[in-house]
Motif scaffolding. Sequence first.
Motif, short mmCIF file in Angstrom:
data_model
loop_
_atom_site.label_atom_id
_atom_site.label_comp_id
_atom_site.label_asym_id
_atom_site.label_seq_id
_atom_site.Cartn_x
_atom_site.Cartn_y
_atom_site.Cartn_z
N VAL A 2 0.77 -1.24 0.09
CA VAL A 2 -0.06 0.15 -0.05
C VAL A 2 0.83 1.13 0.14
O VAL A 2 2.22 1.05 0.14
CB VAL A 2 -1.00 -0.11 1.21
CG1 VAL A 2 -1.94 -1.09 1.15
CG2 VAL A 2 -0.11 0.08 2.56
N SER A 3 0.23 2.36 -0.29
CA SER A 3 1.04 3.57 -0.30
C SER A 3 0.57 4.63 0.81
O SER A 3 -0.52 4.59 1.14
CB SER A 3 0.91 4.25 -1.53
OG SER A 3 1.59 3.50 -2.75
N ILE A 4 1.66 5.13 1.24
CA ILE A 4 1.46 6.35 2.23
C ILE A 4 2.09 7.63 1.80
O ILE A 4 3.32 7.60 1.36
CB ILE A 4 1.80 6.05 3.71
CG1 ILE A 4 1.07 4.94 4.17
CG2 ILE A 4 1.80 7.35 4.46
CD1 ILE A 4 1.75 4.43 5.42
N ALA A 5 1.45 8.72 1.53
CA ALA A 5 1.99 10.06 1.14
C ALA A 5 2.38 10.89 2.27
O ALA A 5 1.54 11.03 3.20
CB ALA A 5 1.04 10.67 0.28
N TYR A 6 3.56 11.52 2.00
CA TYR A 6 4.25 12.66 3.02
C TYR A 6 3.69 13.97 2.32
O TYR A 6 4.36 14.12 1.22
CB TYR A 6 5.43 12.45 3.37
CG TYR A 6 5.95 13.02 4.52
CD1 TYR A 6 6.36 12.41 5.81
CD2 TYR A 6 5.89 14.52 4.47
CE1 TYR A 6 6.39 13.14 6.76
CE2 TYR A 6 6.48 15.34 5.76
CZ TYR A 6 6.65 14.51 6.69
OH TYR A 6 6.88 15.20 7.90
N VAL A 7 2.67 14.59 2.60
CA VAL A 7 2.37 15.97 2.19
C VAL A 7 2.99 17.16 2.82
O VAL A 7 3.02 17.07 4.33
CB VAL A 7 0.78 15.99 2.29
CG1 VAL A 7 0.34 17.39 1.73
CG2 VAL A 7 0.26 14.72 1.56
N GLU A 8 3.80 17.84 2.20
CA GLU A 8 4.64 18.88 3.03
C GLU A 8 4.76 19.98 1.72
O GLU A 8 4.82 19.60 0.42
CB GLU A 8 5.77 18.29 3.29
CG GLU A 8 6.87 19.45 3.85
CD GLU A 8 6.36 19.87 5.20
OE1 GLU A 8 5.80 21.07 5.25
OE2 GLU A 8 6.50 19.47 6.32
N SER A 9 5.09 21.38 2.17
CA SER A 9 5.65 22.30 1.28
C SER A 9 7.15 21.94 1.17
O SER A 9 7.75 22.03 2.18
CB SER A 9 5.44 23.55 1.89
OG SER A 9 6.01 24.48 0.98
N MET A 10 7.48 21.65 0.10
CA MET A 10 8.90 21.06 0.03
C MET A 10 9.86 21.91 -1.05
O MET A 10 11.04 21.65 -1.34
CB MET A 10 9.02 19.68 -0.58
CG MET A 10 8.35 18.64 0.28
SD MET A 10 8.40 16.87 -0.48
CE MET A 10 7.29 16.11 0.65
N THR A 11 9.28 23.10 -1.62
CA THR A 11 9.84 24.10 -2.41
C THR A 11 9.95 25.20 -1.70
O THR A 11 9.08 25.77 -0.91
CB THR A 11 9.34 23.93 -3.85
OG1 THR A 11 8.10 24.05 -3.85
CG2 THR A 11 10.07 22.88 -4.50
N ARG A 12 10.61 26.31 -2.14
CA ARG A 12 10.79 27.71 -1.75
C ARG A 12 10.21 28.81 -2.52
O ARG A 12 10.70 29.88 -2.33
CB ARG A 12 12.28 27.86 -1.27
CG ARG A 12 12.75 27.13 0.07
CD ARG A 12 14.12 27.48 0.26
NE ARG A 12 14.99 26.26 -0.37
CZ ARG A 12 16.11 26.10 -0.33
NH1 ARG A 12 16.92 26.68 0.23
NH2 ARG A 12 16.72 25.02 -1.11
N GLY A 13 9.83 28.38 -3.71
CA GLY A 13 9.35 29.29 -4.53
C GLY A 13 10.27 29.70 -5.66
O GLY A 13 11.46 29.61 -5.54
N ALA A 14 9.72 30.32 -6.88
CA ALA A 14 10.53 30.72 -7.82
C ALA A 14 11.66 31.94 -7.55
O ALA A 14 12.79 32.02 -7.75
CB ALA A 14 9.68 31.43 -8.88
N ASP A 15 11.23 32.62 -6.56
CA ASP A 15 12.10 33.72 -5.91
C ASP A 15 13.00 33.36 -4.87
O ASP A 15 13.80 34.24 -4.46
CB ASP A 15 11.41 35.01 -5.66
CG ASP A 15 10.24 34.84 -4.41
OD1 ASP A 15 10.22 33.45 -4.01
OD2 ASP A 15 9.76 35.58 -3.84
N GLY A 16 12.92 32.02 -4.47
CA GLY A 16 14.02 31.51 -3.49
C GLY A 16 13.46 31.99 -1.94
O GLY A 16 13.88 31.19 -1.15
N ALA A 17 12.26 32.52 -2.12
CA ALA A 17 11.61 32.56 -0.64
C ALA A 17 11.00 31.27 -0.16
O ALA A 17 10.57 30.64 -1.13
CB ALA A 17 10.47 33.95 -0.61
N SER A 18 10.98 31.31 1.17
CA SER A 18 10.39 29.74 1.57
C SER A 18 8.85 29.80 1.63
O SER A 18 8.61 28.62 1.59
CB SER A 18 10.89 29.63 3.19
OG SER A 18 10.52 30.65 3.87
N ALA A 19 8.14 30.88 1.35
CA ALA A 19 6.86 30.79 1.44
C ALA A 19 6.21 31.65 0.31
O ALA A 19 5.00 31.53 0.45
CB ALA A 19 6.46 31.30 2.90
N GLY A 20 6.66 32.29 -0.38
CA GLY A 20 6.26 33.20 -1.36
C GLY A 20 5.16 34.18 -0.74
O GLY A 20 3.92 34.43 -1.38
#
Length: 507
Positions: free
Chosen positions: A89-107
Amino acid sequence: MSERRLGRGGTTPWGAVVLVALVAAGALAWFLPRTFGGDEACAAGVVRLGGECVGVTDGAYSFDGELDEVTRRIREENERVERSGAASVSIAYVESMTRGADGASAGGRADDRDPTVVRQALEGAYLAQRAHNRLDADDPRADEGPSPKVRLLLANTGAGGAHYERVVRDLEGRARGDDHLVAVTGLGQSVESTVATVRRLRRAGIPMVGATVAADELARKDPDFFRVSQPTAQQAAIAARELAGRQREDPGYRVDLVKDIKAGDTYNKALRDGFEAAAAERGVRLATDDGYSFESGSSSTANALTYIADQVCRARQELDAVYFAARGRALRQFVQALADQPGCDLAVVSGSSALGLYFDSPDLERWGAQGLRIRYTAYAHPRAGDPAALADFAERYCADFRPGTRRDACAAGDGPLQSGQAIMGHDAMLALVRAVEFATGPDGDDPVDAGAVRQMLLQLGTTKEVRGLSGPIGFDAYGNPKDKPMAYVELQWRSGFRYVHKAELWP
């Protein structure tokens, strides 16, 4: 080769016509998605939206350079599951894993989830997955591993969770398809996109176990959302109890409140409301009626915190502590401002998001020399959990992710386990793989689906016991941790940050 006349004065070979057509088609394929909102593929299951790659992967794609190693290991483990031929079976780890196009952690959104935090949590989840699967040929317990095996998927919702809807749609499809998705974990921060993600997954009938998400409004009776992390109001109540105890021991101990009033941030609101309510209930005497307010996320935030620091330090002969009801990034600015106040030796107490103070902060050592004390209620700490389980985990963690490092170094005051993120990622995944195992029934052959996993999560802490690294894993009637204390941790600077365990605090 046949030719076609193209107006006055010449001909063009058909090959050239085809080449021009192909180039035009390629240009159109590039232009149209950007003009009319289509998707550009980054990898299988992953598309580029708003300048970042978001979606769901089995580890074939890494969303951030910081995550390359753990992503590679997750991919290898998933491939081992597939090669084994065992049911899975599969379990998904859901998370914000990127920092955006401008390099900011949350846009522009509230986010103090440094990539290091995400990596550590994923490392913990991977080790729980691997321990469950037991696919090593040289492991004498290899044939004893429970069935089905577990595949771990990585689901990136984008900077600040901006693209959660796209990811949720994908997960809904995987729950109905061949991936046999039975649950979700991770879920990151207490922001509006996380709340919306939980609501959508709840409607889809996919059970969830949050690792470090604290929003109070996520809880409901007869839950399908569970968490191994204490909700925000509970954290605030624990801190209020600690400060009330200080005032009972010393009637002259003076406390005040500094609070972020930014709209839409569920963590900040719950922290300040929870502290104010708990302070009134516990009899904490605040030095002022309303405390000090600011709004994070604007260009003037640092200035506002500088004025507040000046005020609380002017009263340093009378004020002993402040409760900081805001996120770690704002706490960093506040600590910087306090460090500019000569002789300011306040104790600053905050919630679990104080972890955001630890990253990108080489300029904070000044406060260590002048006596500022930064304390917070932490979800986990190596000195606050199960010693035997933590020792085994530290050995596996060092072997996989810090090769050549002694086990005690991984759990030392400045070691990678001190933040508690790997511990929490592990425990959230552990709750789910145990639920998968229990769902197979006494004979181990019952089918496992999302409904069966939820049924078993409801049993944790009542009919089934699970020992986590951070303490016993069990859930109350609202899906919150049951009979579990928080670690009270002090941040110290000794040629680098150290996480010093001070006490265990109970709700």
